[in-house]
Design a protein around this motif. Structure first.
Motif, PDB file in Angstrom:
ATOM      1  N   LYS A 403       0.818  -1.214   0.000  1.00 47.53           N
ATOM      2  CA  LYS A 403       0.000   0.000   0.000  1.00 47.53           C
ATOM      3  C   LYS A 403       0.854   1.267   0.000  1.00 47.53           C
ATOM      4  N   ALA A 404       2.125   1.134   0.359  1.00 51.56           N
ATOM      5  CA  ALA A 404       2.997   2.307   0.385  1.00 51.56           C
ATOM      6  C   ALA A 404       3.474   2.715  -1.002  1.00 51.56           C
ATOM      7  N   LEU A 405       3.302   1.845  -1.992  1.00 45.94           N
ATOM      8  CA  LEU A 405       3.698   2.166  -3.369  1.00 45.94           C
ATOM      9  C   LEU A 405       2.540   2.885  -4.047  1.00 45.94           C
ATOM     10  N   SER A 406       2.722   4.158  -4.330  1.00 43.07           N
ATOM     11  CA  SER A 406       1.651   4.979  -4.892  1.00 43.07           C
ATOM     12  C   SER A 406       1.321   4.540  -6.321  1.00 43.07           C
ATOM     13  N   PRO A 407       0.089   4.761  -6.791  1.00 43.85           N
ATOM     14  CA  PRO A 407      -0.280   4.423  -8.170  1.00 43.85           C
ATOM     15  C   PRO A 407       0.644   5.045  -9.218  1.00 43.85           C
ATOM     16  N   PRO A 408       1.049   6.353  -9.065  1.00 46.75           N
ATOM     17  CA  PRO A 408       1.983   6.901 -10.060  1.00 46.75           C
ATOM     18  C   PRO A 408       3.303   6.133 -10.117  1.00 46.75           C
ATOM     19  N   TYR A 409       3.793   5.692  -8.967  1.00 47.00           N
ATOM     20  CA  TYR A 409       5.054   4.950  -8.977  1.00 47.00           C
ATOM     21  C   TYR A 409       4.846   3.548  -9.564  1.00 47.00           C
ATOM     22  N   GLN A 410       3.708   2.954  -9.330  1.00 45.12           N
ATOM     23  CA  GLN A 410       3.415   1.664  -9.943  1.00 45.12           C
ATOM     24  C   GLN A 410       3.386   1.803 -11.469  1.00 45.12           C
ATOM     25  N   ARG A 411       2.792   2.897 -11.940  1.00 50.07           N
ATOM     26  CA  ARG A 411       2.763   3.126 -13.397  1.00 50.07           C
ATOM     27  C   ARG A 411       4.170   3.364 -13.931  1.00 50.07           C
ATOM     28  N   TYR A 412       4.996   4.031 -13.133  1.00 51.81           N
ATOM     29  CA  TYR A 412       6.385   4.247 -13.551  1.00 51.81           C
ATOM     30  C   TYR A 412       7.108   2.910 -13.722  1.00 51.81           C
ATOM     31  N   LEU A 413       6.951   2.012 -12.744  1.00 52.67           N
ATOM     32  CA  LEU A 413       7.607   0.705 -12.838  1.00 52.67           C
ATOM     33  C   LEU A 413       7.101  -0.077 -14.047  1.00 52.67           C
ATOM     34  N   LEU A 414       5.804  -0.005 -14.276  1.00 52.14           N
ATOM     35  CA  LEU A 414       5.226  -0.711 -15.418  1.00 52.14           C
ATOM     36  C   LEU A 414       5.793  -0.177 -16.726  1.00 52.14           C
ATOM     37  N   GLY A 415       5.883   1.151 -16.835  1.00 56.78           N
ATOM     38  CA  GLY A 415       6.434   1.749 -18.050  1.00 56.78           C
ATOM     39  C   GLY A 415       7.910   1.437 -18.227  1.00 56.78           C
ATOM     40  N   ALA A 416       8.658   1.433 -17.121  1.00 59.08           N
ATOM     41  CA  ALA A 416      10.086   1.133 -17.193  1.00 59.08           C
ATOM     42  C   ALA A 416      10.322  -0.305 -17.642  1.00 59.08           C
ATOM     43  N   LEU A 417       9.516  -1.221 -17.147  1.00 56.54           N
ATOM     44  CA  LEU A 417       9.642  -2.616 -17.576  1.00 56.54           C
ATOM     45  C   LEU A 417       9.242  -2.777 -19.043  1.00 56.54           C
ATOM     46  N   ARG A 418       8.177  -2.085 -19.436  1.00 55.44           N
ATOM     47  CA  ARG A 418       7.700  -2.214 -20.806  1.00 55.44           C
ATOM     48  C   ARG A 418       8.755  -1.763 -21.818  1.00 55.44           C
ATOM     49  N   GLU A 419       9.517  -0.734 -21.462  1.00 57.87           N
ATOM     50  CA  GLU A 419      10.530  -0.211 -22.383  1.00 57.87           C
ATOM     51  C   GLU A 419      11.604  -1.246 -22.708  1.00 57.87           C
ATOM     52  N   ARG A 420      11.924  -2.108 -21.745  1.00 53.73           N
ATOM     53  CA  ARG A 420      13.043  -3.035 -21.917  1.00 53.73           C
ATOM     54  C   ARG A 420      12.610  -4.493 -22.084  1.00 53.73           C
ATOM     55  N   ALA A 421      11.392  -4.807 -21.703  1.00 51.00           N
ATOM     56  CA  ALA A 421      10.922  -6.194 -21.759  1.00 51.00           C
ATOM     57  C   ALA A 421      10.528  -6.560 -23.191  1.00 51.00           C
ATOM     58  N   PRO A 422      10.434  -7.869 -23.503  1.00 53.88           N
ATOM     59  CA  PRO A 422      10.081  -8.293 -24.868  1.00 53.88           C
ATOM     60  C   PRO A 422       8.602  -8.188 -25.189  1.00 53.88           C
ATOM     61  N   TYR A 423       7.802  -7.607 -24.269  1.00 53.33           N
ATOM     62  CA  TYR A 423       6.369  -7.466 -24.533  1.00 53.33           C
ATOM     63  C   TYR A 423       5.957  -6.007 -24.327  1.00 53.33           C
ATOM     64  N   ARG A 424       6.567  -5.134 -25.083  1.00 54.67           N
ATOM     65  CA  ARG A 424       6.368  -3.702 -24.879  1.00 54.67           C
ATOM     66  C   ARG A 424       5.063  -3.173 -25.475  1.00 54.67           C
ATOM     67  N   GLU A 425       4.404  -3.943 -26.339  1.00 55.35           N
ATOM     68  CA  GLU A 425       3.191  -3.442 -26.991  1.00 55.35           C
ATOM     69  C   GLU A 425       1.926  -4.176 -26.553  1.00 55.35           C
TER      70      GLU A 425
END
Length: 458
Positions: A403-425
């Protein structure tokens, strides 16, 4: 070799769609007391003992369509009859033989495939005597009741005996991918499906709401079999005024849930509406890979650059910025092959699995660039992550306090993973779990401490 087709025909309101759903064991075709609900051919795979067939539902023969689509409906019925291996001629026991039944029987008199008369609505044993009346139509009669599930085994046995021997041993080819084509009314979905099938598989008309059922259409591309699901045009909930509209919407939503990839169609000559956004949101909530398809591009002035539509889509669908965009003409076939190739790429992306070590390396880099902010007096810590599923890619991150991880930071992590992961789209499911007190794994935290020590020494 294609599968044998068992085609259901008959006059309106004798229960053809009810028998179709009853035989396959699922509610696929819309059933409604209103005559003329079914327009297109609705198909589904059916196993009859050790054989596979395609069961085909058709519109009512001899009906005048309320939207002046009678000729198109009749054409669909004619194609179904021409490709049939067995025909089920459905009649209504309670109504008896009607002039329209006799007209249908006459029309089937010269077909070169077996015809079985299915006397529906024989709800009780006492009505079986009335079914004998239909022997006047010079066909073998099988009394059944779809509503009360009577006579199913006998009907399937009769179908099995009539199947052509050349089809024996033919196994259905599993499709590589199921593709749902969705969008508002009159955006060109059925025209696109006909282009894929290279046949007039769906009725195409300027009349809104022509397609009422979700229709599975099998087609081949580069030696591979695919299934395209043409869906009814979506409407606003307050515009759903009849049971037909309600079931059409229900079928379309179910098609999205069952699809591997969804194509969301837009008419390039019209503006994006609130309904388009609601539809995109529904697709996103079910984590389906999706492509924005701008159709009818052949109607656009060549001076209009595609970049304007790209910006327009990105501005209206900010939460789906990762989804690809395609510009096609379903009528001329422009860019259709490219679109299908890209669709297959998305399907493959959704099935990728990232090794745990690689996933944690990417996560560590993202946290180093931007550590999680304090939540009150709590400093959130992410210990490690692992991918637990595909289609959609599903990642679980273990931390000290989710619960301490804010929604904006969760979206940041998701975007950061998407940029480098093999399933970016494609959509990614991301879960945060509190680490068990028995789990002492501390991959990310340890790597960050080592990185910090190296920085201090330097």
């Amino acid at each position: 070799m294609r599968l044998p087709q068992v085609v259901i025909v008959g006059r309106p309101n004798v229960g053809k769609s009810s028998i179709f759903n009853w035989l396959i064991g699922r509610r696929v075709a819309i059933v409604d007391p209103q005559a003329g609900v079914t327009r297109d051919r609705v198909t589904h795979l059916l196993e009859v003992r050790d054989r596979f067939v395609e069961l085909v539902d058709t519109g009512g023969m001899g009906i005048e369509d309320t939207d002046n689509l009678t000729q198109a409906v009749e054409q669909q019925i004619e194609v179904a009859i021409d490709t049939a291996s067995v025909i089920l001629f459905v009649v209504d026991v309670r109504a008896g033989i009607t002039p329209l039944d006799e007209w249908v029987a006459k029309r089937l008199r010269y077909v070169n495939v077996p015809v079985l008369c299915v006397a529906n609505k024989t709800d009780v044993e006492s009505l079986e005597a009335q079914a004998g009346e239909f022997y006047r139509l010079r066909r073998k009669v099988v009394p059944v009741s779809a509503a009360h599930s009577r006579g199913r085994e006998q009907l399937l046995e009769e179908i099995y005996q009539l199947l052509p021997p050349v089809a024996q041993g033919v196994e259905p080819v599993e499709p590589e991918m199921k593709l749902a084509i969705v969008g508002r009314r009159n955006v060109g979905k059925s025209t696109f499906v006909n282009t894929l099938a290279q046949a007039e598989r769906m009725i195409v008309s300027e009349v809104p709401g022509t397609t009422r059922d979700s229709v599975d259409v099998r087609f081949e591309l580069d030696g591979k079999v695919f299934v395209a699901i043409d869906t009814p045009g979506f409407r606003r909930r307050k515009s759903v005024s009849t049971s037909i509209d309600f079931y059409s919407m229900h079928r379309a939503q179910r098609s999205i849930r069952q699809a591997d990839v969804v194509l969301l169609f837009f008419d390039c000559t019209e503006q994006i509406t609130k309904l388009d956004k609601q539809l995109a949101d529904y697709i996103a909530r079910h984590y389906k890979p999706m492509i924005f398809v701008v159709n009818k591009w052949d109607l656009v002035d060549r001076q209009i650059a595609p970049e304007k539509w790209v910006s327009y889509l990105r501005d209206n669908f900010r939460f789906m910025w990762y989804a690809p965009i395609a510009f096609i003409s379903g009528k001329t076939g422009k860019n259709v092959k490219w679109l299908l190739d890209y669709t297959l790429q998305l399907y493959q992306q959704a099935g990728e699995r990232l090794p745990t070590a690689e996933l944690n390396r990417l996560l560590c880099e993202a946290i180093e660039r931007n550590p999680p902010p304090l939540s009150g007096t709590i400093r959130p810590k992410i210990y490690y992550a692992t991918q637990v599923g595909e289609r959609p890619p599903t990642i679980v991150m273990f931390c000290n306090e989710p619960k301490a991880l804010s929604p904006p930071y969760q979206r940041y992590l998701l975007g950061a993973l998407r940029e480098r992961a093999p399933y970016r789209e494609v959509p990614i499911k991301l879960y945060f779990r509190k680490r068990s007190r028995y789990d002492r794994t501390n991959h990310i935290d340890a790597r960050l401490r080592i990185s910090q020590k190296e920085t201090d020494v330097a």
